[in-house]
Design a protein around this motif. Structure first.
Motif, PDB file in Angstrom:
ATOM      1  N   ALA A  51      38.083  27.507 -89.710  1.00  0.00           N
ATOM      2  CA  ALA A  51      38.814  28.098 -88.721  1.00  0.00           C
ATOM      3  C   ALA A  51      40.402  27.407 -88.817  1.00  0.00           C
ATOM      4  O   ALA A  51      40.567  26.399 -89.044  1.00  0.00           O
ATOM      5  N   PRO A  52      41.200  28.178 -88.394  1.00  0.00           N
ATOM      6  CA  PRO A  52      42.805  27.607 -88.270  1.00  0.00           C
ATOM      7  C   PRO A  52      42.761  26.729 -87.101  1.00  0.00           C
ATOM      8  O   PRO A  52      41.811  26.452 -86.276  1.00  0.00           O
ATOM      9  N   ARG A  53      43.722  25.794 -87.308  1.00  0.00           N
ATOM     10  CA  ARG A  53      44.062  24.734 -86.172  1.00  0.00           C
ATOM     11  C   ARG A  53      45.293  24.240 -86.300  1.00  0.00           C
ATOM     12  O   ARG A  53      46.126  24.331 -87.538  1.00  0.00           O
ATOM     13  N   LEU A  54      45.778  23.770 -85.410  1.00  0.00           N
ATOM     14  CA  LEU A  54      47.380  23.328 -85.211  1.00  0.00           C
ATOM     15  C   LEU A  54      47.137  21.687 -85.342  1.00  0.00           C
ATOM     16  O   LEU A  54      46.329  21.204 -84.785  1.00  0.00           O
ATOM     17  N   MET A  55      48.084  21.275 -85.856  1.00  0.00           N
ATOM     18  CA  MET A  55      48.462  19.811 -86.020  1.00  0.00           C
ATOM     19  C   MET A  55      49.681  19.288 -85.024  1.00  0.00           C
ATOM     20  O   MET A  55      50.838  19.970 -85.486  1.00  0.00           O
ATOM     21  N   CYS A  56      49.509  18.962 -84.112  1.00  0.00           N
ATOM     22  CA  CYS A  56      50.479  18.786 -83.012  1.00  0.00           C
ATOM     23  C   CYS A  56      51.127  17.097 -83.152  1.00  0.00           C
ATOM     24  O   CYS A  56      50.279  16.262 -82.686  1.00  0.00           O
ATOM     25  N   ARG A  57      52.278  17.085 -83.148  1.00  0.00           N
ATOM     26  CA  ARG A  57      52.904  15.673 -83.020  1.00  0.00           C
ATOM     27  C   ARG A  57      53.217  15.522 -81.743  1.00  0.00           C
ATOM     28  O   ARG A  57      54.520  16.124 -81.135  1.00  0.00           O
ATOM     29  N   VAL A  58      52.568  14.977 -80.833  1.00  0.00           N
ATOM     30  CA  VAL A  58      52.829  15.002 -79.180  1.00  0.00           C
ATOM     31  C   VAL A  58      53.236  13.423 -78.754  1.00  0.00           C
ATOM     32  O   VAL A  58      53.975  13.466 -77.761  1.00  0.00           O
ATOM     33  N   GLY A  59      53.270  12.576 -79.534  1.00  0.00           N
ATOM     34  CA  GLY A  59      53.943  11.345 -79.412  1.00  0.00           C
ATOM     35  C   GLY A  59      52.956  10.446 -78.704  1.00  0.00           C
ATOM     36  O   GLY A  59      51.832  10.697 -78.188  1.00  0.00           O
ATOM     37  N   PRO A  60      53.409   9.116 -78.448  1.00  0.00           N
ATOM     38  CA  PRO A  60      52.418   8.143 -78.076  1.00  0.00           C
ATOM     39  C   PRO A  60      52.127   8.290 -76.479  1.00  0.00           C
ATOM     40  O   PRO A  60      50.998   7.913 -76.037  1.00  0.00           O
ATOM     41  N   ILE A  61      53.051   8.721 -75.740  1.00  0.00           N
ATOM     42  CA  ILE A  61      53.030   8.828 -74.311  1.00  0.00           C
ATOM     43  C   ILE A  61      52.019  10.163 -73.903  1.00  0.00           C
ATOM     44  O   ILE A  61      51.207   9.757 -73.057  1.00  0.00           O
ATOM     45  N   ASN A  62      52.132  10.956 -74.561  1.00  0.00           N
ATOM     46  CA  ASN A  62      51.243  12.172 -74.378  1.00  0.00           C
ATOM     47  C   ASN A  62      49.704  12.353 -75.023  1.00  0.00           C
ATOM     48  O   ASN A  62      49.172  13.186 -74.968  1.00  0.00           O
ATOM     49  N   TYR A  63      49.830  11.088 -76.105  1.00  0.00           N
ATOM     50  CA  TYR A  63      48.792  11.419 -76.837  1.00  0.00           C
ATOM     51  C   TYR A  63      47.365  11.315 -76.143  1.00  0.00           C
ATOM     52  O   TYR A  63      46.360  12.252 -76.340  1.00  0.00           O
ATOM     53  N   GLU A  64      47.154  10.460 -75.268  1.00  0.00           N
ATOM     54  CA  GLU A  64      45.678  10.416 -74.554  1.00  0.00           C
ATOM     55  C   GLU A  64      45.425  11.565 -73.776  1.00  0.00           C
ATOM     56  O   GLU A  64      44.477  11.987 -73.307  1.00  0.00           O
ATOM     57  N   LYS A  65      46.619  12.006 -73.005  1.00  0.00           N
ATOM     58  CA  LYS A  65      46.485  13.326 -72.150  1.00  0.00           C
ATOM     59  C   LYS A  65      46.071  14.437 -73.090  1.00  0.00           C
ATOM     60  O   LYS A  65      45.260  14.996 -72.441  1.00  0.00           O
ATOM     61  N   GLU A  74      41.553  13.852 -82.299  1.00  0.00           N
ATOM     62  CA  GLU A  74      42.243  12.968 -83.001  1.00  0.00           C
ATOM     63  C   GLU A  74      42.677  13.603 -84.501  1.00  0.00           C
ATOM     64  O   GLU A  74      41.831  13.965 -85.206  1.00  0.00           O
ATOM     65  N   MET A  75      43.918  13.324 -84.669  1.00  0.00           N
ATOM     66  CA  MET A  75      44.346  13.903 -86.137  1.00  0.00           C
ATOM     67  C   MET A  75      43.852  12.786 -87.330  1.00  0.00           C
ATOM     68  O   MET A  75      44.410  11.624 -87.183  1.00  0.00           O
ATOM     69  N   ASP A  76      42.956  13.074 -88.207  1.00  0.00           N
ATOM     70  CA  ASP A  76      42.457  11.900 -88.782  1.00  0.00           C
ATOM     71  C   ASP A  76      42.332  12.573 -90.381  1.00  0.00           C
ATOM     72  O   ASP A  76      41.555  13.613 -90.512  1.00  0.00           O
ATOM     73  N   PHE A  77      43.193  12.061 -91.326  1.00  0.00           N
ATOM     74  CA  PHE A  77      43.070  12.772 -92.712  1.00  0.00           C
ATOM     75  C   PHE A  77      42.248  11.900 -93.590  1.00  0.00           C
ATOM     76  O   PHE A  77      41.733  11.924 -94.594  1.00  0.00           O
ATOM     77  N   THR A  78      42.381  10.343 -93.265  1.00  0.00           N
ATOM     78  CA  THR A  78      41.995   9.353 -94.054  1.00  0.00           C
ATOM     79  C   THR A  78      40.996   8.209 -93.772  1.00  0.00           C
ATOM     80  O   THR A  78      40.597   7.404 -94.262  1.00  0.00           O
ATOM     81  N   GLY A  79      40.541   8.802 -92.494  1.00  0.00           N
ATOM     82  CA  GLY A  79      39.256   7.964 -91.878  1.00  0.00           C
ATOM     83  C   GLY A  79      39.726   7.043 -90.771  1.00  0.00           C
ATOM     84  O   GLY A  79      39.362   6.335 -90.028  1.00  0.00           O
ATOM     85  N   LYS A  80      41.340   7.192 -90.535  1.00  0.00           N
ATOM     86  CA  LYS A  80      41.953   6.543 -89.401  1.00  0.00           C
ATOM     87  C   LYS A  80      42.738   7.273 -88.743  1.00  0.00           C
ATOM     88  O   LYS A  80      43.829   7.958 -89.272  1.00  0.00           O
ATOM     89  N   PRO A  81      42.622   7.394 -87.531  1.00  0.00           N
ATOM     90  CA  PRO A  81      43.517   8.482 -86.613  1.00  0.00           C
ATOM     91  C   PRO A  81      44.909   8.203 -86.659  1.00  0.00           C
ATOM     92  O   PRO A  81      45.061   6.848 -86.888  1.00  0.00           O
ATOM     93  N   MET A  82      45.690   9.021 -86.942  1.00  0.00           N
ATOM     94  CA  MET A  82      47.055   9.216 -86.624  1.00  0.00           C
ATOM     95  C   MET A  82      47.308   9.336 -85.027  1.00  0.00           C
ATOM     96  O   MET A  82      47.557  10.141 -84.516  1.00  0.00           O
ATOM     97  N   LYS A  83      47.902   7.893 -84.666  1.00  0.00           N
ATOM     98  CA  LYS A  83      48.298   7.900 -83.058  1.00  0.00           C
ATOM     99  C   LYS A  83      49.576   8.806 -82.924  1.00  0.00           C
ATOM    100  O   LYS A  83      50.495   8.886 -83.806  1.00  0.00           O
ATOM    101  N   GLY A  84      49.536   9.662 -81.960  1.00  0.00           N
ATOM    102  CA  GLY A  84      50.615  10.553 -81.616  1.00  0.00           C
ATOM    103  C   GLY A  84      50.517  11.825 -81.970  1.00  0.00           C
ATOM    104  O   GLY A  84      51.490  12.589 -81.904  1.00  0.00           O
ATOM    105  N   TYR A  85      49.519  12.162 -82.933  1.00  0.00           N
ATOM    106  CA  TYR A  85      49.452  13.431 -83.530  1.00  0.00           C
ATOM    107  C   TYR A  85      47.635  13.902 -83.097  1.00  0.00           C
ATOM    108  O   TYR A  85      46.654  12.934 -82.979  1.00  0.00           O
ATOM    109  N   VAL A  86      47.498  15.127 -82.814  1.00  0.00           N
ATOM    110  CA  VAL A  86      46.281  15.642 -82.446  1.00  0.00           C
ATOM    111  C   VAL A  86      46.001  16.989 -83.309  1.00  0.00           C
ATOM    112  O   VAL A  86      47.107  17.620 -83.595  1.00  0.00           O
ATOM    113  N   PHE A  87      44.933  17.267 -83.634  1.00  0.00           N
ATOM    114  CA  PHE A  87      44.542  18.491 -84.091  1.00  0.00           C
ATOM    115  C   PHE A  87      44.132  19.444 -82.773  1.00  0.00           C
ATOM    116  O   PHE A  87      43.438  18.828 -81.749  1.00  0.00           O
ATOM    117  N   VAL A  88      44.435  20.821 -82.737  1.00  0.00           N
ATOM    118  CA  VAL A  88      44.057  21.778 -81.849  1.00  0.00           C
ATOM    119  C   VAL A  88      43.082  22.798 -82.487  1.00  0.00           C
ATOM    120  O   VAL A  88      43.695  23.434 -83.468  1.00  0.00           O
TER     121      VAL A  88
END
Length: 120
Positions: A51-65, A74-88
């Motif tokens: 399925a298609p998904r967005l990769m969003c760079r939301v930044g550290p302030i909006n990350y948890e929200k 969480e955006m995770d390509f390598t087994g370690k989440p990328m803080k400030g980025y989310v998949f939608v």
């Protein structure tokens, strides 16, 4: 093609309506939209369900929200989440209102984002 062309066209339309200057780059197995020479958000295909998904760079302030949204993860390509980025997931941006929400969240962070270093 590793991304949904119809959704890419929806994104282009949204950015043009907002009069945002952008470039497109194929990377990370998908399509990234660059604003001010910085990765702002992207589009790819979730390999677990095709399925298609967005990769969003939301930044550290909006990350948890952002992660509070049922369709974000969480955006995770390598087994370690990328803080400030989310998949939608695609259900999270079916409507134009929802797509606009995610794009605007990324655009709001973009002026604060650091440019990646380029090899010259």
């Amino acid at each position: 093609m590793a991304f949904d062309q119809f959704i890419a066209d929806r994104i282009r339309h949204t950015l043009k309506n907002k009069m945002i200057s952008f470039q497109e780059k194929r990377m990370m197995g998908g399509l990234c939209f660059m604003v001010n020479d910085k990765m702002c958000f992207g589009l790819d295909t979730d390999k677990s369900n095709n399925a298609p998904r967005l990769m969003c760079r939301v930044g550290p302030i909006n990350y948890e929200k952002a992660l509070e949204n049922n369709f974000a993860s969480e955006m995770d390509f390598t087994g370690k989440p990328m803080k400030g980025y989310v998949f939608v997931s695609s259900e999270g941006f079916e409507s134009e209102k929802d797509l606009d929400f995610w794009i605007q969240l990324c655009l709001d962070f973009n002026p604060l984002a650091k440019s990646s270093k380029r090899n010259k």
